[in-house]
Design a protein around this motif. Structure first.
Motif, PDB file in Angstrom:
ATOM      1  N   MET A 193       0.849  -1.177   0.000  1.00 45.43           N
ATOM      2  CA  MET A 193       0.000   0.000   0.000  1.00 45.43           C
ATOM      3  C   MET A 193       0.895   1.240   0.000  1.00 45.43           C
ATOM      4  O   MET A 193       1.811   1.362   0.802  1.00 45.43           O
ATOM      5  N   ILE A 194       0.621   2.129  -0.900  1.00 45.72           N
ATOM      6  CA  ILE A 194       1.376   3.362  -1.008  1.00 45.72           C
ATOM      7  C   ILE A 194       0.479   4.526  -0.583  1.00 45.72           C
ATOM      8  O   ILE A 194      -0.665   4.635  -1.024  1.00 45.72           O
ATOM      9  N   ILE A 195       1.003   5.361   0.296  1.00 48.15           N
ATOM     10  CA  ILE A 195       0.275   6.546   0.739  1.00 48.15           C
ATOM     11  C   ILE A 195       0.641   7.688  -0.204  1.00 48.15           C
ATOM     12  O   ILE A 195       1.814   8.006  -0.386  1.00 48.15           O
ATOM     13  N   ASP A 196      -0.370   8.303  -0.800  1.00 44.57           N
ATOM     14  CA  ASP A 196      -0.131   9.416  -1.698  1.00 44.57           C
ATOM     15  C   ASP A 196      -0.895  10.640  -1.206  1.00 44.57           C
ATOM     16  O   ASP A 196      -1.539  10.619  -0.151  1.00 44.57           O
ATOM     17  N   SER A 197      -0.819  11.706  -1.958  1.00 47.96           N
ATOM     18  CA  SER A 197      -1.449  12.968  -1.572  1.00 47.96           C
ATOM     19  C   SER A 197      -2.966  12.825  -1.452  1.00 47.96           C
ATOM     20  O   SER A 197      -3.584  13.415  -0.564  1.00 47.96           O
ATOM     21  N   LYS A 198      -3.556  12.023  -2.336  1.00 45.40           N
ATOM     22  CA  LYS A 198      -5.006  11.822  -2.306  1.00 45.40           C
ATOM     23  C   LYS A 198      -5.425  11.116  -1.009  1.00 45.40           C
ATOM     24  O   LYS A 198      -6.432  11.472  -0.398  1.00 45.40           O
ATOM     25  N   THR A 199      -4.637  10.121  -0.586  1.00 46.92           N
ATOM     26  CA  THR A 199      -4.939   9.398   0.653  1.00 46.92           C
ATOM     27  C   THR A 199      -4.828  10.324   1.857  1.00 46.92           C
ATOM     28  O   THR A 199      -5.677  10.298   2.752  1.00 46.92           O
ATOM     29  N   LEU A 240      -8.714  17.838   9.713  1.00 45.15           N
ATOM     30  CA  LEU A 240      -7.421  18.499   9.815  1.00 45.15           C
ATOM     31  C   LEU A 240      -7.099  19.210   8.518  1.00 45.15           C
ATOM     32  O   LEU A 240      -7.623  18.860   7.460  1.00 45.15           O
ATOM     33  N   GLU A 241      -6.221  20.192   8.606  1.00 39.82           N
ATOM     34  CA  GLU A 241      -5.756  20.891   7.407  1.00 39.82           C
ATOM     35  C   GLU A 241      -4.232  20.903   7.422  1.00 39.82           C
ATOM     36  O   GLU A 241      -3.626  21.136   8.465  1.00 39.82           O
ATOM     37  N   PHE A 242      -3.622  20.635   6.263  1.00 42.81           N
ATOM     38  CA  PHE A 242      -2.169  20.616   6.146  1.00 42.81           C
ATOM     39  C   PHE A 242      -1.748  21.502   4.992  1.00 42.81           C
ATOM     40  O   PHE A 242      -2.406  21.537   3.957  1.00 42.81           O
ATOM     41  N   ASP A 243      -0.615  22.170   5.166  1.00 36.38           N
ATOM     42  CA  ASP A 243      -0.036  22.854   4.021  1.00 36.38           C
ATOM     43  C   ASP A 243       0.796  21.830   3.241  1.00 36.38           C
ATOM     44  O   ASP A 243       0.968  20.697   3.670  1.00 36.38           O
ATOM     45  N   GLU A 244       1.315  22.216   2.093  1.00 39.44           N
ATOM     46  CA  GLU A 244       1.991  21.262   1.206  1.00 39.44           C
ATOM     47  C   GLU A 244       3.256  20.671   1.834  1.00 39.44           C
ATOM     48  O   GLU A 244       3.526  19.480   1.680  1.00 39.44           O
ATOM     49  N   SER A 245       4.020  21.468   2.565  1.00 35.52           N
ATOM     50  CA  SER A 245       5.241  20.926   3.164  1.00 35.52           C
ATOM     51  C   SER A 245       4.906  19.915   4.270  1.00 35.52           C
ATOM     52  O   SER A 245       5.553  18.872   4.383  1.00 35.52           O
ATOM     53  N   SER A 246       3.894  20.207   5.051  1.00 33.23           N
ATOM     54  CA  SER A 246       3.464  19.263   6.092  1.00 33.23           C
ATOM     55  C   SER A 246       2.907  17.992   5.468  1.00 33.23           C
ATOM     56  O   SER A 246       3.128  16.895   5.977  1.00 33.23           O
ATOM     57  N   LYS A 247       2.187  18.158   4.378  1.00 36.51           N
ATOM     58  CA  LYS A 247       1.604  16.996   3.710  1.00 36.51           C
ATOM     59  C   LYS A 247       2.690  16.054   3.206  1.00 36.51           C
ATOM     60  O   LYS A 247       2.567  14.833   3.323  1.00 36.51           O
ATOM     61  N   GLU A 248       3.782  16.595   2.689  1.00 35.02           N
ATOM     62  CA  GLU A 248       4.886  15.757   2.213  1.00 35.02           C
ATOM     63  C   GLU A 248       5.536  14.988   3.363  1.00 35.02           C
ATOM     64  O   GLU A 248       5.867  13.810   3.225  1.00 35.02           O
ATOM     65  N   GLU A 249       5.687  15.637   4.514  1.00 36.14           N
ATOM     66  CA  GLU A 249       6.249  14.946   5.679  1.00 36.14           C
ATOM     67  C   GLU A 249       5.310  13.846   6.166  1.00 36.14           C
ATOM     68  O   GLU A 249       5.756  12.764   6.555  1.00 36.14           O
ATOM     69  N   ILE A 250       4.025  14.119   6.156  1.00 34.50           N
ATOM     70  CA  ILE A 250       3.044  13.119   6.588  1.00 34.50           C
ATOM     71  C   ILE A 250       3.048  11.931   5.643  1.00 34.50           C
ATOM     72  O   ILE A 250       2.958  10.775   6.071  1.00 34.50           O
ATOM     73  N   ASN A 259       4.127   6.338   4.985  1.00 34.57           N
ATOM     74  CA  ASN A 259       4.734   5.279   4.179  1.00 34.57           C
ATOM     75  C   ASN A 259       5.701   4.440   5.003  1.00 34.57           C
ATOM     76  O   ASN A 259       5.767   3.220   4.856  1.00 34.57           O
ATOM     77  N   ARG A 260       6.447   5.093   5.921  1.00 36.24           N
ATOM     78  CA  ARG A 260       7.329   4.325   6.809  1.00 36.24           C
ATOM     79  C   ARG A 260       6.524   3.423   7.742  1.00 36.24           C
ATOM     80  O   ARG A 260       6.904   2.281   7.990  1.00 36.24           O
TER      81      ARG A 260
END
Length: 97
Positions: A1-7, A17-27, A32-33
């Motif tokens: 299973m791969i976690i992507d931006s849509k997930t 919750l709301e995330f900005d783009e940099s936070s979303k990339e860290e999440i 994924n880990r």
């Protein structure tokens, strides 16, 4: 299973919750880990392991429910900040309308 931006967007919507783009990339990296760690656990052979229903084999040790007079009414009233002849007075907690 791969976690992507849509997930992550769907999870954020469900969790309100709301995330900005940099936070979303860290999440995405963190999730994924976590998923890869859980998938690593799936590689273990658990065919000879019994399902765990209870954590211990201990059973409840019950005592007899016996009434004991640990303190007398006079001793209890002696330490009460406010008292009547036979009762401890407490502030009113229910208002009658």
């Amino acid at each position: 299973m791969i976690i992507d931006s849509k997930t992550v967007d769907k999870l954020a919507d469900l969790a309100k919750l709301e995330f900005d783009e940099s936070s979303k990339e860290e999440i995405i990296k963190d999730l994924n880990r976590i998923v890869s760690f859980v998938e690593k656990l799936n590689e273990l052979d658990t065919s000879s392991v019994e399902p765990l229903v209870y954590l211990t084999e201990d059973t409840n040790v019950m005592r007899d429910d016996a009434v004991k007079q640990e303190i007398t009414q006079a001793e209890a009233l002696k330490n009460a900040p406010k008292r009547d002849s036979d009762y401890i007075k407490v502030p009113k907690v229910i208002d009658k309308k």
